[in-house]
Design a protein around this motif. Structure first.
Motif, PDB file in Angstrom:
ATOM      1  N   LEU A 101       0.837  -1.197   0.000  1.00 46.85           N
ATOM      2  CA  LEU A 101       0.000   0.000   0.000  1.00 46.85           C
ATOM      3  C   LEU A 101       0.876   1.253   0.000  1.00 46.85           C
ATOM      4  N   TYR A 102       1.952   1.230   0.775  1.00 47.06           N
ATOM      5  CA  TYR A 102       2.861   2.378   0.813  1.00 47.06           C
ATOM      6  C   TYR A 102       3.439   2.649  -0.579  1.00 47.06           C
ATOM      7  N   ARG A 103       3.838   1.609  -1.263  1.00 47.02           N
ATOM      8  CA  ARG A 103       4.389   1.780  -2.611  1.00 47.02           C
ATOM      9  C   ARG A 103       3.342   2.349  -3.563  1.00 47.02           C
ATOM     10  N   LEU A 141       1.352  10.572  -3.068  1.00 44.87           N
ATOM     11  CA  LEU A 141       0.515  10.882  -1.910  1.00 44.87           C
ATOM     12  C   LEU A 141       1.290  10.879  -0.585  1.00 44.87           C
ATOM     13  N   LEU A 142       2.603  10.784  -0.631  1.00 45.18           N
ATOM     14  CA  LEU A 142       3.352  10.684   0.630  1.00 45.18           C
ATOM     15  C   LEU A 142       3.225  11.943   1.471  1.00 45.18           C
ATOM     16  N   GLU A 143       3.147  13.113   0.834  1.00 40.89           N
ATOM     17  CA  GLU A 143       2.952  14.345   1.600  1.00 40.89           C
ATOM     18  C   GLU A 143       1.593  14.327   2.301  1.00 40.89           C
ATOM     19  N   HIS A 144       0.584  13.803   1.622  1.00 38.72           N
ATOM     20  CA  HIS A 144      -0.750  13.717   2.230  1.00 38.72           C
ATOM     21  C   HIS A 144      -0.756  12.684   3.354  1.00 38.72           C
ATOM     22  N   THR A 165      -6.149  15.731   5.679  1.00 39.54           N
ATOM     23  CA  THR A 165      -5.392  16.227   4.534  1.00 39.54           C
ATOM     24  C   THR A 165      -6.361  16.625   3.433  1.00 39.54           C
ATOM     25  N   VAL A 166      -5.904  17.469   2.521  1.00 37.88           N
ATOM     26  CA  VAL A 166      -6.735  17.941   1.415  1.00 37.88           C
ATOM     27  C   VAL A 166      -6.076  17.567   0.099  1.00 37.88           C
ATOM     28  N   LEU A 167      -6.748  16.749  -0.689  1.00 39.76           N
ATOM     29  CA  LEU A 167      -6.280  16.404  -2.028  1.00 39.76           C
ATOM     30  C   LEU A 167      -6.715  17.492  -3.004  1.00 39.76           C
ATOM     31  N   PRO A 168      -5.801  18.054  -3.798  1.00 42.09           N
ATOM     32  CA  PRO A 168      -6.191  19.083  -4.769  1.00 42.09           C
ATOM     33  C   PRO A 168      -6.981  18.479  -5.921  1.00 42.09           C
ATOM     34  N   PRO A 169      -7.726  19.309  -6.647  1.00 41.09           N
ATOM     35  CA  PRO A 169      -8.580  18.798  -7.731  1.00 41.09           C
ATOM     36  C   PRO A 169      -7.851  17.944  -8.755  1.00 41.09           C
ATOM     37  N   GLU A 170      -6.595  18.298  -9.072  1.00 39.94           N
ATOM     38  CA  GLU A 170      -5.878  17.553 -10.110  1.00 39.94           C
ATOM     39  C   GLU A 170      -5.566  16.120  -9.690  1.00 39.94           C
ATOM     40  N   LYS A 171      -5.653  15.813  -8.391  1.00 38.33           N
ATOM     41  CA  LYS A 171      -5.434  14.441  -7.935  1.00 38.33           C
ATOM     42  C   LYS A 171      -6.749  13.689  -7.721  1.00 38.33           C
ATOM     43  N   VAL A 172      -7.857  14.379  -7.979  1.00 36.47           N
ATOM     44  CA  VAL A 172      -9.169  13.784  -7.686  1.00 36.47           C
ATOM     45  C   VAL A 172      -9.927  13.406  -8.944  1.00 36.47           C
ATOM     46  N   GLY A 173     -10.126  14.367  -9.824  1.00 34.36           N
ATOM     47  CA  GLY A 173     -10.930  14.081 -11.008  1.00 34.36           C
ATOM     48  C   GLY A 173     -11.041  15.286 -11.916  1.00 34.36           C
ATOM     49  N   SER A 174     -11.789  15.124 -12.989  1.00 34.09           N
ATOM     50  CA  SER A 174     -11.908  16.158 -14.017  1.00 34.09           C
ATOM     51  C   SER A 174     -12.918  17.229 -13.637  1.00 34.09           C
ATOM     52  N   THR A 175     -12.854  18.336 -14.352  1.00 28.69           N
ATOM     53  CA  THR A 175     -13.851  19.403 -14.185  1.00 28.69           C
ATOM     54  C   THR A 175     -15.234  18.896 -14.568  1.00 28.69           C
ATOM     55  N   GLU A 176     -15.280  18.042 -15.585  1.00 24.98           N
ATOM     56  CA  GLU A 176     -16.567  17.474 -16.019  1.00 24.98           C
ATOM     57  C   GLU A 176     -17.186  16.638 -14.907  1.00 24.98           C
ATOM     58  N   GLN A 177     -16.373  15.872 -14.190  1.00 23.09           N
ATOM     59  CA  GLN A 177     -16.880  15.083 -13.067  1.00 23.09           C
ATOM     60  C   GLN A 177     -17.431  15.988 -11.975  1.00 23.09           C
ATOM     61  N   GLU A 193     -20.783   5.939  -7.298  1.00 26.02           N
ATOM     62  CA  GLU A 193     -19.976   4.716  -7.290  1.00 26.02           C
ATOM     63  C   GLU A 193     -18.543   5.027  -7.709  1.00 26.02           C
ATOM     64  N   LYS A 194     -18.392   5.886  -8.693  1.00 25.11           N
ATOM     65  CA  LYS A 194     -17.058   6.267  -9.153  1.00 25.11           C
ATOM     66  C   LYS A 194     -16.339   7.096  -8.088  1.00 25.11           C
ATOM     67  N   LEU A 195     -17.070   8.001  -7.446  1.00 33.06           N
ATOM     68  CA  LEU A 195     -16.452   8.883  -6.456  1.00 33.06           C
ATOM     69  C   LEU A 195     -15.873   8.114  -5.280  1.00 33.06           C
ATOM     70  N   VAL A 196     -16.607   7.141  -4.769  1.00 36.08           N
ATOM     71  CA  VAL A 196     -16.124   6.412  -3.589  1.00 36.08           C
ATOM     72  C   VAL A 196     -14.954   5.495  -3.919  1.00 36.08           C
ATOM     73  N   LEU A 197     -14.695   5.301  -5.208  1.00 33.98           N
ATOM     74  CA  LEU A 197     -13.561   4.468  -5.628  1.00 33.98           C
ATOM     75  C   LEU A 197     -12.410   5.302  -6.193  1.00 33.98           C
ATOM     76  N   THR A 198     -12.433   6.607  -5.957  1.00 30.87           N
ATOM     77  CA  THR A 198     -11.341   7.472  -6.403  1.00 30.87           C
ATOM     78  C   THR A 198     -10.024   6.958  -5.835  1.00 30.87           C
ATOM     79  N   PRO A 199      -9.082   6.512  -6.674  1.00 33.31           N
ATOM     80  CA  PRO A 199      -7.878   5.826  -6.174  1.00 33.31           C
ATOM     81  C   PRO A 199      -7.089   6.567  -5.095  1.00 33.31           C
ATOM     82  N   PRO A 200      -6.748   7.866  -5.249  1.00 33.26           N
ATOM     83  CA  PRO A 200      -5.979   8.527  -4.183  1.00 33.26           C
ATOM     84  C   PRO A 200      -6.734   8.574  -2.857  1.00 33.26           C
ATOM     85  N   ALA A 201      -8.024   8.881  -2.911  1.00 37.06           N
ATOM     86  CA  ALA A 201      -8.818   8.948  -1.684  1.00 37.06           C
ATOM     87  C   ALA A 201      -8.944   7.568  -1.036  1.00 37.06           C
TER      88      ALA A 201
END
Length: 205
Positions: free
Chosen positions: A3-5, A12-15, A25-37, A82-90
């Motif tokens: 998981l660490y790797r 995401l190590l800073e987060h 911690t706060v993930l910025p938009p560019e690590k979360v998803g598109s403007t369309e999402q 369903e897509k939101l709860v599976l956002t990889p960084p989160a």
């Protein structure tokens, strides 16, 4: 280690360090998803809110003129959640907090209007049979920002480092931190992540 790797590969190590140091911690938009999402999710939440309140989206401002509400169990209202709860960084950071075998407990939408309504400083710890909190978090949260968060606009607030105290805030502490907690200042499309030990609330809008 695996998981660490993965978290390192996702930058995401800073987060991860912020979760350990501050409890959130706060993930910025560019690590979360598109403007369309973001735009699609905002439209879906407004639609759900208007359907449940029996009004048009234009009338929601009057409905929530001095209040806020958690719209429960929206996962079944639209596939976008369903897509939101599976956002990889989160999801990766959530797994770091509570384990890779974690399960989804709730998926709500938070609608907040103008006025003095706010959420008091609290924790999400619900193991009330334990005299103190365990070292490990039992639960964790992510909040997907559909609008910009600022103190003036009633965004979330946190007491940095409170997750290390492993206890609920007293009524006096909750009152003190109501206007002294650190406000989340982040752009729409960001995600805020925290464990159930961390003291948090919100400011009025």
């Amino acid at each position: 280690p695996a998981l660490y790797r993965e978290l390192k590969k996702l930058d995401l190590l800073e987060h991860l360090a912020e979760l350990e140091a501050f409890g959130y911690t706060v993930l910025p938009p560019e690590k979360v998803g598109s403007t369309e999402q973001l735009e699609a999710t905002r439209e879906v939440v407004l639609r759900i809110a208007s359907e449940r309140k029996g009004c048009t989206t234009a009338e929601l401002e009057d409905v929530y003129s001095d209040g806020q509400e958690l719209l429960r169990f929206v996962l079944w209202d639209d596939p976008i959640f369903e897509k939101l709860v599976l956002t990889p960084p989160a999801l990766g950071l959530i797994q770091w907090l509570v384990g890779t075998d974690c399960i989804l407990s709730l998926c709500n939408a938070w609608v907040k209007g103008k006025g003095e309504s706010r959420t008091a400083i609290h924790t999400d710890w619900a193991q009330f049979d334990m005299p103190t909190m365990a070292v490990e978090a039992y639960g964790a949260n992510f909040n997907y920002l559909l609008t910009d968060y600022t103190k003036e606009d009633g965004g979330l607030s946190f007491v940095p480092g409170s997750h290390r105290w492993r206890r609920l805030p007293s009524s006096e502490e909750s009152e003190y931190w109501a206007d002294n907690a650190q406000a989340v200042e982040a752009a729409a499309g960001s995600m805020v992540i925290w464990g159930d030990h961390t003291w948090h609330g919100s400011y009025p809008k």
